[in-house]
Write a protein that holds these residues in place. Sequence first.
Motif, mmCIF file in Angstrom:
data_model
loop_
_atom_site.group_PDB
_atom_site.id
_atom_site.type_symbol
_atom_site.label_atom_id
_atom_site.label_comp_id
_atom_site.label_asym_id
_atom_site.label_seq_id
_atom_site.Cartn_x
_atom_site.Cartn_y
_atom_site.Cartn_z
ATOM 1 N N ARG A 121 10.191 -26.335 22.598
ATOM 2 C CA ARG A 121 9.465 -27.177 23.367
ATOM 3 C C ARG A 121 8.999 -26.959 24.524
ATOM 4 N N LEU A 127 2.544 -22.489 27.267
ATOM 5 C CA LEU A 127 1.339 -22.155 26.728
ATOM 6 C C LEU A 127 0.509 -23.466 26.328
ATOM 7 N N GLU A 129 -0.635 -24.834 28.341
ATOM 8 C CA GLU A 129 -0.880 -25.116 29.805
ATOM 9 C C GLU A 129 -2.555 -24.283 29.641
ATOM 10 N N LEU A 132 -5.701 -24.247 29.782
ATOM 11 C CA LEU A 132 -7.153 -25.088 31.085
ATOM 12 C C LEU A 132 -7.787 -23.302 31.738
ATOM 13 N N GLU A 141 -2.064 -19.205 22.063
ATOM 14 C CA GLU A 141 -1.074 -21.068 21.335
ATOM 15 C C GLU A 141 -1.376 -20.791 19.830
ATOM 16 N N SER A 178 -2.996 -31.933 13.376
ATOM 17 C CA SER A 178 -3.135 -30.760 12.901
ATOM 18 C C SER A 178 -2.285 -29.212 12.917
ATOM 19 N N TYR A 179 -0.862 -30.521 13.471
ATOM 20 C CA TYR A 179 0.231 -30.125 14.351
ATOM 21 C C TYR A 179 1.542 -29.972 12.813
ATOM 22 N N ILE A 180 1.582 -28.464 13.002
ATOM 23 C CA ILE A 180 2.086 -27.885 11.846
ATOM 24 C C ILE A 180 3.594 -28.206 12.807
ATOM 25 N N LEU A 181 3.958 -27.792 13.730
ATOM 26 C CA LEU A 181 5.887 -27.740 14.082
ATOM 27 C C LEU A 181 6.653 -28.309 14.239
ATOM 28 N N LEU A 223 7.645 -39.372 10.306
ATOM 29 C CA LEU A 223 5.673 -39.378 10.945
ATOM 30 C C LEU A 223 6.114 -38.590 11.763
ATOM 31 N N SER A 226 0.983 -36.131 16.741
ATOM 32 C CA SER A 226 0.515 -35.788 18.019
ATOM 33 C C SER A 226 -0.512 -36.433 18.386
ATOM 34 N N VAL A 253 10.741 -43.441 10.422
ATOM 35 C CA VAL A 253 11.439 -42.816 11.035
ATOM 36 C C VAL A 253 10.102 -42.076 12.483
ATOM 37 N N ILE A 254 10.010 -42.389 12.964
ATOM 38 C CA ILE A 254 8.623 -41.636 13.627
ATOM 39 C C ILE A 254 8.713 -41.470 15.063
ATOM 40 N N LEU A 279 16.613 -37.705 15.876
ATOM 41 C CA LEU A 279 15.988 -38.210 14.256
ATOM 42 C C LEU A 279 17.472 -37.644 14.202
HETATM 43 C C1 B12 Z 1 -0.176 -25.241 19.307
HETATM 44 C C2 B12 Z 1 -1.065 -26.149 20.042
HETATM 45 C C3 B12 Z 1 -2.374 -26.191 19.471
HETATM 46 C C4 B12 Z 1 -2.350 -25.960 17.931
HETATM 47 C C5 B12 Z 1 -1.768 -26.916 16.779
HETATM 48 C C6 B12 Z 1 -1.482 -25.477 15.575
HETATM 49 C C7 B12 Z 1 -1.190 -26.429 14.535
HETATM 50 N N1 B12 Z 1 -1.724 -25.951 12.660
HETATM 51 O O1 B12 Z 1 0.246 -26.589 14.659
HETATM 52 C C8 B12 Z 1 -4.544 -26.233 18.278
HETATM 53 C C9 B12 Z 1 -4.765 -24.617 18.730
HETATM 54 C C10 B12 Z 1 -5.234 -26.514 16.857
HETATM 55 C C11 B12 Z 1 -3.991 -26.785 18.981
HETATM 56 C C12 B12 Z 1 -5.177 -27.980 19.045
HETATM 57 C C13 B12 Z 1 -5.938 -28.363 20.577
HETATM 58 N N2 B12 Z 1 -5.063 -28.741 21.429
HETATM 59 CO CO1 B12 Z 1 -3.065 -28.572 21.892
HETATM 60 N N3 B12 Z 1 -1.380 -27.623 22.047
HETATM 61 C C14 B12 Z 1 -0.622 -27.096 21.382
HETATM 62 C C15 B12 Z 1 0.567 -26.449 21.920
HETATM 63 C C16 B12 Z 1 0.178 -25.826 23.322
HETATM 64 C C17 B12 Z 1 1.607 -26.604 21.509
HETATM 65 C C18 B12 Z 1 2.001 -28.022 20.457
HETATM 66 C C19 B12 Z 1 3.364 -27.536 19.071
HETATM 67 O O2 B12 Z 1 3.389 -27.575 18.280
HETATM 68 N N4 B12 Z 1 4.291 -28.228 20.117
HETATM 69 C C20 B12 Z 1 6.167 -28.292 20.130
HETATM 70 C C21 B12 Z 1 6.804 -29.046 19.130
HETATM 71 C C22 B12 Z 1 7.662 -29.268 18.373
HETATM 72 O O3 B12 Z 1 7.009 -30.382 20.464
HETATM 73 P P1 B12 Z 1 6.449 -32.169 20.623
HETATM 74 O O4 B12 Z 1 4.857 -31.954 19.903
HETATM 75 O O5 B12 Z 1 6.465 -32.303 21.897
HETATM 76 O O6 B12 Z 1 7.128 -32.412 19.574
HETATM 77 C C23 B12 Z 1 8.494 -32.825 19.864
HETATM 78 C C24 B12 Z 1 9.140 -33.746 20.453
HETATM 79 O O7 B12 Z 1 7.473 -35.078 20.558
HETATM 80 C C25 B12 Z 1 9.565 -35.360 19.252
HETATM 81 N N5 B12 Z 1 8.755 -35.291 17.609
HETATM 82 C C26 B12 Z 1 7.282 -34.727 17.638
HETATM 83 N N6 B12 Z 1 7.563 -35.133 16.206
HETATM 84 C C27 B12 Z 1 8.758 -35.809 16.192
HETATM 85 C C28 B12 Z 1 8.704 -36.951 14.833
HETATM 86 C C29 B12 Z 1 9.862 -37.667 15.064
HETATM 87 C C30 B12 Z 1 10.097 -37.893 13.584
HETATM 88 C C31 B12 Z 1 10.622 -36.898 15.489
HETATM 89 C C32 B12 Z 1 12.044 -38.029 15.950
HETATM 90 C C33 B12 Z 1 10.522 -36.485 16.871
HETATM 91 C C34 B12 Z 1 9.546 -35.706 17.296
HETATM 92 O O8 B12 Z 1 10.430 -33.248 18.974
HETATM 93 C C35 B12 Z 1 10.546 -32.238 18.862
HETATM 94 C C36 B12 Z 1 11.172 -31.241 19.703
HETATM 95 O O9 B12 Z 1 11.690 -31.513 20.872
HETATM 96 C C37 B12 Z 1 0.659 -27.896 22.561
HETATM 97 C C38 B12 Z 1 1.155 -28.353 23.970
HETATM 98 C C39 B12 Z 1 2.610 -29.016 23.583
HETATM 99 N N7 B12 Z 1 3.157 -29.841 25.002
HETATM 100 O O10 B12 Z 1 3.101 -29.599 23.050
HETATM 101 C C40 B12 Z 1 -0.745 -28.281 23.209
HETATM 102 C C41 B12 Z 1 -1.380 -29.781 24.111
HETATM 103 C C42 B12 Z 1 -1.119 -30.664 22.416
HETATM 104 N N8 B12 Z 1 -3.030 -29.507 23.031
HETATM 105 C C43 B12 Z 1 -4.007 -30.029 23.637
HETATM 106 C C44 B12 Z 1 -4.933 -30.326 23.480
HETATM 107 C C45 B12 Z 1 -6.031 -30.730 24.477
HETATM 108 C C46 B12 Z 1 -5.382 -29.607 21.834
HETATM 109 C C47 B12 Z 1 -7.190 -29.020 22.312
HETATM 110 C C48 B12 Z 1 -7.917 -30.917 22.234
HETATM 111 C C49 B12 Z 1 -8.022 -28.306 22.112
HETATM 112 C C50 B12 Z 1 -9.696 -28.303 22.707
HETATM 113 N N9 B12 Z 1 -9.989 -28.887 23.053
HETATM 114 O O11 B12 Z 1 -9.877 -28.213 21.399
HETATM 115 C C51 B12 Z 1 -6.923 -30.090 20.064
HETATM 116 C C52 B12 Z 1 -6.558 -31.432 19.983
HETATM 117 C C53 B12 Z 1 -6.566 -30.400 18.460
HETATM 118 C C54 B12 Z 1 -6.122 -31.869 17.767
HETATM 119 N N10 B12 Z 1 -6.683 -32.037 16.448
HETATM 120 O O12 B12 Z 1 -6.110 -32.912 17.783
HETATM 121 C C55 B12 Z 1 -2.895 -30.996 24.699
HETATM 122 C C56 B12 Z 1 -2.959 -32.521 24.624
HETATM 123 C C57 B12 Z 1 -3.062 -33.336 26.227
HETATM 124 C C58 B12 Z 1 -3.444 -34.122 25.698
HETATM 125 N N11 B12 Z 1 -3.475 -35.330 26.449
HETATM 126 O O13 B12 Z 1 -3.061 -34.848 24.697
HETATM 127 C C59 B12 Z 1 -1.632 -30.004 24.849
HETATM 128 C C60 B12 Z 1 -0.675 -30.569 24.999
HETATM 129 C C61 B12 Z 1 -2.032 -28.599 25.825
HETATM 130 C C62 B12 Z 1 -2.277 -29.347 27.262
HETATM 131 N N12 B12 Z 1 -1.299 -28.740 28.061
HETATM 132 O O14 B12 Z 1 -3.671 -29.488 27.171
HETATM 133 N N13 B12 Z 1 -2.943 -27.619 20.291
#
Ligand code: B12
Length: 297
Positions: A121, A127, A129, A132, A141, A178-181, A223, A226, A253-254, A279
């Motif tokens: 995470r 990554l 960031e 920007l 990314e 669209s977030y896969i991970l 569910l 993101s 669970v969300i 979770l």
């Molecule tokens: C990879 C990525 C993308 C890829 C996604 C590829 C794919 N198909 O998965 C692509 C290129 C498509 C993308 C697009 C965009 N992105 Co993007 N992306 C990312 C990035 C770098 C990583 C996302 C990720 O997979 N993280 C790994 C996951 C596992 O981490 P997590 O989401 O934090 O999840 C944790 C917890 O939340 C929790 N959790 C998550 N889900 C669940 C579910 C349950 C049930 C439970 C209990 C817990 C839980 O557990 C996880 C592990 O700890 C993030 C940065 C970040 N902070 O994550 C930016 C980020 C999310 N993206 C961002 C932006 C701005 C965009 C775009 C708008 C860019 C653009 N101008 O087009 C678009 C919008 C896409 C859309 N439709 O909304 C911003 C969002 C800013 C905001 N405040 O909302 C971020 C934060 C980057 C940044 N710092 O600017 N993105």
Amino acid sequence: VENVLTVSKLARAIGVSESSLKRWSDDGTLRVTRTAGGHRRIPLPEAVRFIRQIGAHVVRPDLLGLVDMDSTPEGFSTRTNPDEALYEALEQGRAAEVRGMIQSLYLSGWSLPQIFDGPLRGAMARLGELWLHAEWGIVVEHRATNIVIQALGQLRSLLPPHNPAAPVAVGSAGDQDSYILPSLMASLVMAEVGFTDVNLGPMTPTWVLRNACAYYRARVAWLSMSVAAHPERLHQDLEALALDLGTCGTRLVIGGRATESIRPAQVPGVIVARSMGELASLGAGLLTQIPPHEQVP
Ligand code: B12
């Protein structure tokens, strides 16, 4: 082809003697199967479970078929903080190294939630960031996401054998999401806890999730959220979903970065979790609530 090891191979892989392994097999610490001729065999997931249990150090990962671990830096898994190394490898697109690092953390005893909520995470957030500051960040990314997908696929082959009779957990990300991970991680976490996991992945309308839950008689639905492009609509969708799932006995669970924007506390029947660790605890708790006659031995 199933990866099954001989005692001699496992012994060399972790640098212990064959006779020690045979002792561990005799006292039940290592669970072996026997060939028709009576020779001990160890399926890879059992070898992995054993390595994690006794805290063994893998010296020849290639003998376990985990060749990617050969590309991880020396001493990686024993470092207290592998975050920086993982970030660098992901940032530079060194796929084999990343896959090896994830395997190495798992083999050295990290739980899936520890890996997911911690280094993975953190690295993905960093990554995120990059774009920007430079367009190349978008390449990075996308590439990193796909490398992590590979690593998570490999992790699954190391998990304990799946019991087909285990209760089902179904989950996805929402229809605008669209977030896969995140959903992929949730799926693995539920599998590790002991569920039969069914991941529908990103861009899944809530009615599709609901239908899948009914089809599988799911005990739990997750569910991942993101993105909350239309928080009001999402809030309503969630209310309807929670109501429907409630009537078929599925706990919802969300979690995810956008959870707070939809005021989840006001949706009855929804459990909010903030991390994969939460979770896992919830999943383990829900498993114990399953009536004994439906439980898997
Ligand atoms: C990879 C990525 C993308 C890829 C996604 C590829 C794919 N198909 O998965 C692509 C290129 C498509 C993308 C697009 C965009 N992105 Co993007 N992306 C990312 C990035 C770098 C990583 C996302 C990720 O997979 N993280 C790994 C996951 C596992 O981490 P997590 O989401 O934090 O999840 C944790 C917890 O939340 C929790 N959790 C998550 N889900 C669940 C579910 C349950 C049930 C439970 C209990 C817990 C839980 O557990 C996880 C592990 O700890 C993030 C940065 C970040 N902070 O994550 C930016 C980020 C999310 N993206 C961002 C932006 C701005 C965009 C775009 C708008 C860019 C653009 N101008 O087009 C678009 C919008 C896409 C859309 N439709 O909304 C911003 C969002 C800013 C905001 N405040 O909302 C971020 C934060 C980057 C940044 N710092 O600017 N993105």
